[in-house]
Design a protein around this motif. Structure first.
Motif, mmCIF file in Angstrom:
data_model
loop_
_atom_site.group_PDB
_atom_site.id
_atom_site.type_symbol
_atom_site.label_atom_id
_atom_site.label_comp_id
_atom_site.label_asym_id
_atom_site.label_seq_id
_atom_site.Cartn_x
_atom_site.Cartn_y
_atom_site.Cartn_z
ATOM 1 N N ARG A 12 2.950 7.875 -0.146
ATOM 2 C CA ARG A 12 2.703 7.420 1.223
ATOM 3 C C ARG A 12 3.934 6.649 1.687
ATOM 4 O O ARG A 12 4.151 5.500 1.306
ATOM 5 C CB ARG A 12 1.452 6.544 1.273
ATOM 6 C CG ARG A 12 0.172 7.305 0.989
ATOM 7 C CD ARG A 12 -1.007 6.371 0.772
ATOM 8 N NE ARG A 12 -1.243 5.500 1.915
ATOM 9 C CZ ARG A 12 -2.211 4.564 1.935
ATOM 10 N NH1 ARG A 12 -2.996 4.401 0.878
ATOM 11 N NH2 ARG A 12 -2.379 3.816 2.998
ATOM 12 N N GLU A 46 2.616 6.084 8.687
ATOM 13 C CA GLU A 46 2.516 6.504 7.291
ATOM 14 C C GLU A 46 2.553 8.028 7.271
ATOM 15 O O GLU A 46 1.844 8.675 8.048
ATOM 16 C CB GLU A 46 1.219 5.997 6.656
ATOM 17 C CG GLU A 46 1.103 4.477 6.623
ATOM 18 C CD GLU A 46 -0.244 4.019 6.088
ATOM 19 O OE1 GLU A 46 -0.903 4.807 5.365
ATOM 20 O OE2 GLU A 46 -0.657 2.886 6.409
ATOM 21 N N HIS A 92 3.658 11.880 4.799
ATOM 22 C CA HIS A 92 4.035 12.571 3.569
ATOM 23 C C HIS A 92 5.247 13.442 3.867
ATOM 24 O O HIS A 92 5.339 14.035 4.953
ATOM 25 C CB HIS A 92 2.887 13.455 3.063
ATOM 26 C CG HIS A 92 1.639 12.701 2.746
ATOM 27 N ND1 HIS A 92 0.384 13.282 2.773
ATOM 28 C CD2 HIS A 92 1.441 11.401 2.389
ATOM 29 C CE1 HIS A 92 -0.528 12.386 2.450
ATOM 30 N NE2 HIS A 92 0.088 11.240 2.221
ATOM 31 N N LYS A 121 0.802 -1.226 0.000
ATOM 32 C CA LYS A 121 0.000 0.000 0.000
ATOM 33 C C LYS A 121 0.834 1.275 0.000
ATOM 34 O O LYS A 121 0.330 2.340 -0.342
ATOM 35 C CB LYS A 121 -0.922 0.008 1.221
ATOM 36 C CG LYS A 121 -1.905 -1.150 1.270
ATOM 37 C CD LYS A 121 -2.750 -1.093 2.530
ATOM 38 C CE LYS A 121 -3.737 -2.249 2.587
ATOM 39 N NZ LYS A 121 -4.557 -2.217 3.831
ATOM 40 N N CYS A 122 2.093 1.172 0.422
ATOM 41 C CA CYS A 122 2.923 2.364 0.606
ATOM 42 C C CYS A 122 4.320 2.118 0.040
ATOM 43 O O CYS A 122 4.595 1.073 -0.551
ATOM 44 C CB CYS A 122 3.033 2.718 2.095
ATOM 45 S SG CYS A 122 1.477 2.726 3.006
ATOM 46 N N ALA A 153 6.228 4.840 4.551
ATOM 47 C CA ALA A 153 5.830 4.048 5.718
ATOM 48 C C ALA A 153 7.030 3.411 6.399
ATOM 49 O O ALA A 153 8.085 3.184 5.793
ATOM 50 C CB ALA A 153 4.826 2.972 5.305
#
Length: 378
Positions: free
Chosen positions: A74, A254, A256, A17-18, A76
């Motif tokens: 994103r 997570e 930015h 996902k990241c 992580a």
């Protein structure tokens, strides 16, 4: 500590996902993108999509137009929120009024914390890679702007370059979240009310900051840190619990990565997008006093105070013979010495010796008492 969490599986979830920052070749998969007021890190895949789109060349990107600009990457990792540094991930970031230059306005407070290696065997070696990749991304901004990367040392924010020693993974990197935002038609439309504990009307602050909070209640909204309790609760952590529940916790993070130019300085921020506690902190309560430190026995002998000890009276050498008997012995060595007569001088000396012997126990007792007092452990 890690028995309840499958960290190998969690790491794979983050990769799916990241951008898991402990992986190899992370900087090669990312790049900086210029927004209207700041710069953000995005994936190269999203950058290619943006460049290949049918948007007109030269159209300025807009940070408020998420549909038109590439989404932020994103990033992580699994980290611990350190308790070694000053911990400012509190509802009001420990803000108090100050006239010092550079002191932030209350409306701009940003609760923050430094991260560190979580110390989990399954993740051994991950955190140093995460830290090094963050530094590589910061240097990448200067390359993106065509500037000398050594200027990174003049920047502030994510990495603390003000330390006396060279920054390294042991120093960690800082993450944060801005909790107040000025009201606008758009953010009021998208505002989500999480209940009274998360409302700006009841936002917990230091007593010295209450007046400043009252000033912005009608003009701003509060955005709680998106941090959640572990399973099975999964609830959003209320602001008044930030310090006690987050300080020292191991979290799934997570965030930015952004760049700003504020007050003439390059400022990098790691803005929390989502965070979840994996292992609760195991720290003593803040109000528990430290044990009293007792002075122990020195590891090396020290007789520097020897001159301060009481000294015994000097002894004066005396002869058991009078001058007369000594003279007789020298004239007739074979003669048996006669018993000397008790002269006045001899009697006086014996009297003094007797007085001295009577006083000796008292002086000895005083000496022992003094020694005991000076050397007894305290």
């Amino acid at each position: 500590m890690s028995a309840d969490t499958d960290f190998e599986d969690l790491r794979e979830q983050l990769r799916a996902k990241c951008i898991y920052l402990a992986d190899d070749n992370v900087p090669e998969r990312l790049e900086w993108f210029r927004m209207q007021d700041f710069d953000r890190v995005i994936t190269k895949d999203e950058a290619d999509k943006y460049r290949n789109s049918s948007r007109k060349e030269g159209t300025p990107s807009n940070e408020d137009d998420e549909s038109g600009s590439p989404p932020p990457a994103r990033l992580a990792g699994i980290v611990r929120l350190t308790h070694k540094h000053d911990f400012f991930m509190q509802a009001c970031s420990g803000w108090i009024p100050s006239t010092s230059p550079g002191h932030p306005r209350f409306a701009d407070i940003r609760p923050s914390a430094f991260t560190e290696d979580p110390g989990i065997p399954e993740l051994m070696g991950d955190y140093p890679k995460i830290w090094n990749n963050v530094v590589a991304l910061l240097r990448g901004w200067y390359q993106f702007e065509g500037e000398d990367a050594t200027k990174l040392r003049d920047s502030v924010g994510v990495i603390d370059w003000t330390t006396k020693s060279e920054p390294n993974p042991a120093h960690g990197f800082k993450i944060g979240h801005r909790v107040f935002e000025r009201q606008s038609p758009e953010n009021l439309k998208n505002f989500q009310d999480h209940g009274a504990s998360f409302n700006i009307e009841t936002w917990p602050v230091e007593p010295e900051a209450q007046l400043e909070l009252d000033k912005i209640k009608k003009t701003h909204i509060a955005h709680p840190i998106p941090v959640y309790y572990p399973d099975p609760e999964k609830n959003l952590i209320p602001p008044y619990r930030y310090r006690d529940d987050l300080r020292g916790a191991i979290v799934r993070l997570e965030f930015h990565l952004n760049h700003w130019f504020i007050d003439g300085r390059h400022t990098f921020t790691a803005d929390i997008r989502r965070m979840k506690i994996l292992v609760r902190p195991n720290l003593p309560p803040r109000d528990v006093a430290s044990p009293i430190k007792r002075k122990g026995i020195p590891s090396r002998d020290d007789f520097s105070d020897e001159d301060e000890l009481p000294r015994p009276p000097k002894r004066q050498a005396t002869s058991h013979r009078t001058n007369a008997s000594a003279s007789t012995s020298q004239q007739n060595p074979q003669a048996v010495p006669s018993t000397p007569k008790k002269t006045k001088a001899t009697s006086t000396r014996k009297t003094a010796a007797k007085d001295k012997s009577e006083e000796s126990p008292k002086k000895e007792k005083y000496k022992q008492s003094t020694l005991h007092t000076m050397w007894s452990p305290k």
